[in-house]
Design an enzyme around this catalytic site. Structure first.
Site, short mmCIF file in Angstrom:
data_model
loop_
_atom_site.label_atom_id
_atom_site.label_comp_id
_atom_site.label_asym_id
_atom_site.label_seq_id
_atom_site.Cartn_x
_atom_site.Cartn_y
_atom_site.Cartn_z
N ARG A 1 0.67 -1.28 -0.01
CA ARG A 1 -0.13 0.15 0.04
C ARG A 1 0.78 1.39 -0.05
O ARG A 1 0.61 2.21 -0.67
CB ARG A 1 -0.88 0.01 1.23
N TYR B 1 -6.31 -1.41 -6.72
CA TYR B 1 -5.57 -2.52 -6.10
C TYR B 1 -4.90 -2.38 -4.82
O TYR B 1 -4.92 -1.07 -4.35
CB TYR B 1 -4.74 -3.28 -7.15
N GLU B 2 -4.75 -3.34 -3.99
CA GLU B 2 -4.22 -3.36 -2.83
C GLU B 2 -5.04 -2.95 -1.96
O GLU B 2 -4.82 -2.02 -0.99
CB GLU B 2 -2.71 -2.54 -2.48
N GLY B 3 -6.36 -2.90 -2.02
CA GLY B 3 -7.41 -2.36 -1.37
C GLY B 3 -7.88 -1.35 -2.00
O GLY B 3 -7.01 -0.17 -2.11
N GLN C 1 -9.52 1.81 1.84
CA GLN C 1 -8.71 2.52 2.55
C GLN C 1 -9.20 3.36 3.37
O GLN C 1 -8.70 3.65 4.66
CB GLN C 1 -7.54 3.24 1.84
#
Length: 600
Positions: free
Chosen positions: A296, A440-442, A447
């Site tokens: 992140r 992506y990555e949440g 977030q």
């Protein structure tokens, strides 16, 4: 054709003058972080990116990756040769631990080089980026045998790494995963299932790829509490580290996607592939979050990197392109039109981009420093402070940083007008590439919910209270400086909006959790504004002190003060509107039934 010049001077300013890495040489890993060493890394790293990686960005986007009938993947022309140069020069070893072949330099220096790579060629930079995340998880949760067996070759770049989470039917809700891990009896497992959206899943640049895969053992709970993490190598690795048979893990297809075409985003099929558990059974999610948190921060740097290169090209186009006359009268009477720089709306977009990219750079590099201080600061209190701050602000760096990186890319495309929409100018690629970083990555909505749903209340709100305390103290100190007083007042007001929004959540969130959900994204943006405001206050203080002392390039420091003023006057007031959005609550947001969204 687009261009890119690594912002070495600005990075030096942040690392050497604002963060003061040289003052930390008494800490482990900082011994070699002198200004000379830092400057050498930045200069040579920037040169490598500008001369080797950047020229492949547009061609790599146009060509993309190719999957062959045997499941192998070829990266765009020039990528493998560029990666060979990357590996041989040791660029991937900068911040890696010395005991595994790394140079052990501070993460802030590694983050700086990472920004350059993201600007120069985001699709290429993702290959070593994913490897670094996999290394983090193995170092944190792997056995000593696993660390010794896999990490050195991953640090060197000889082997790559990935993270395999998402499946066709589940993304963020990992409790739904179906990939199975059947114990064999010798300590290994047979991994079977399909993963999608796997960045760098298969390619021709490394001898081996170490996949980290989430799967469930036969008797595991059918929830997130039943997930385990496994190392699944592309090629089996012998005790002598020699490569053996091909593991039955293959690329089923390459995703057809909006951007980052030079990165092989794969559907990965695991057909009884041999895997080895990392850490404890059913504790895989905790291990994977170590990798996710590192990723992140890296994705936040992607937002900065794409924003920076788009900004540079927007500036150049505005200087070259002539269109219309200044509102105050012709500025260049020898020409039939003035440059785009005379138009206030173009200036607005350029100043916004400049203030945001330079603020994000400071925040990302400061974040890298906190990662190091979490483990290496002298006292337990200092280590806890660093951990609290970076935990709080990781979703902000990722979410706000990528939202703004995308905004900058689209605004710079706007500066180009119609040419920005045409592929050969390169601007539409930056818009396409920047878009994935918000997903992506949440996703950035995730977030925001992580920030307001977990990070604010963690440890009784210790981290956010610390954040407010730092801002209050630094604003109070700045008010005694004539050059900083007005900026400090703006930051105090923005921080006050953040405090009020925090209190509103405390008063209204428990009785109706949707109030928190509906306001989460706006809250993340207020905190992003305030975090960048804190960075700008620190940069403005260094600039003011340098001007008072008569040292260095006066124009550079004067430009910093003007840019800080722009951020204070034009960006920080947005905090008030965002707070009012939050205080509107969730009633209108949640009022309609799903069928009422459909066109009649």
């Amino acid at each position: 054709m687009p261009q890119y010049n690594p912002p070495v001077r600005d990075t030096q300013f942040v690392l050497n003058e604002v963060l003061g890495l040289e003052k930390l040489t008494n800490l482990p890993g900082f011994e070699n972080a002198s200004a000379d060493m830092t400057d050498a890394v930045l200069s040579e790293g920037g040169k490598f990116v500008a001369e080797v990686l950047f020229p492949l960005n547009q061609s790599g986007d146009e060509e993309g990756c190719t999957r062959h009938d045997d499941g192998s993947v070829t990266t765009p022309k020039g990528f493998k040769e560029a990666f060979d140069q990357y590996r041989e020069a040791g660029w991937g070893t900068l911040a890696a631990p010395e005991e595994f072949g790394g140079q052990g330099l501070p993460h802030a220096i590694g983050f700086a080089f990472e920004e350059y790579m993201m600007s120069g060629n985001m699709a290429f930079a993702m290959y070593p980026g994913l490897t670094n995340g996999a290394i983090s998880a193995i170092l944190a949760k792997g056995s000593e045998e696993q660390k010794a067996k896999y990490v050195p070759n991953m640090v060197s770049g000889k082997w790559g790494g990935t993270m395999n989470l998402t499946e066709p039917h589940c993304g963020t809700d990992l409790g739904l995963i179906r990939t199975k891990a059947e114990p064999v009896g010798d300590g290994s497992y047979k991994i079977s299932g399909t993963k999608i959206f796997i960045s760098s899943g298969e390619h021709d640049m490394a001898e081996n790829i170490i996949h980290l895969v989430l799967a469930k053992t036969p008797d595991a709970p059918d929830s997130v509490k039943g997930i385990s993490l496994f190392i699944v190598p592309k090629f089996m690795v012998g005790d002598d580290e020699e490569l053996g048979e091909r593991n039955p893990v293959t690329c089923g297809s390459i995703e057809h996607k909006m951007g980052i075409h030079g990165n092989s985003t794969c559907v990965m099929n695991y057909d009884g592939a041999v895997g080895y558990m990392v850490g404890e059974e059913n504790k895989g999610l905790a291990a994977m979050f170590i990798m996710m948190n590192a990723a992140r921060l890296g994705v936040g740097i992607q937002g900065l990197g794409v924003g920076e290169v788009a900004y540079q090209n927007g500036v150049q186009y505005a200087k070259d392109r002539r269109q219309g006359r200044a509102l105050t009268g012709p500025e260049d009477t020898d020409e039939k039109a003035d440059t785009l720089f005379v138009h206030p709306d173009v200036r607005r977009m350029l100043m916004e981009a400049k203030s945001l990219t330079e603020g994000l750079r400071a925040l990302c590099l400061w974040g890298g420093l906190q990662v190091d201080l979490t483990h290496k600061a002298q006292t337990e209190e200092e280590r806890q402070t660093a951990d609290d701050l970076i935990s709080l602000l990781t979703p902000v760096i990722k979410g706000y940083g990528t939202d703004k990186g995308y905004d900058i890319a689209t605004n710079m495309q706007q500066v180009y007008g119609g040419h920005g929409y045409i592929s050969e100018w390169g601007m539409e690629q930056y818009v396409r590439d920047a878009r994935i970083a918000m997903i992506y990555e949440g996703t950035n909505g995730v977030q925001a919910m992580d920030l307001v749903g977990r990070k604010l209340a963690q440890n009784g709100g210790r981290a956010v209270q610390l954040f407010f305390k730092i801002i209050d103290e630094e604003c109070a100190d700045a008010k005694g400086n004539e050059k900083l007083a007005a900026f400090a007042e703006h930051l105090e007001k923005a921080s006050g909006q953040l405090k009020a929004a925090t209190m509103w959540f405390m008063q209204n969130g428990m009785q109706n959790p949707n109030n928190v959900g509906a306001g989460a994204h706006a809250y993340m943006h207020i905190m992003g504004i305030v975090a960048l405001g804190l960075m700008w206050l620190r940069m403005a203080k260094v600039a003011a002190d340098a001007l008072d002392a008569g040292t260095g390039n006066a124009a550079f420091y004067e430009t910093k003060l003007v840019t800080a003023r722009y951020f204070a006057e034009r960006i920080m007031p947005e905090a008030g509107a965002l707070r009012r959005k939050i205080e509107a609550g969730s009633e209108a947001t949640m009022a309609l039934e799903p069928e009422m969204f459909e066109v009649a």
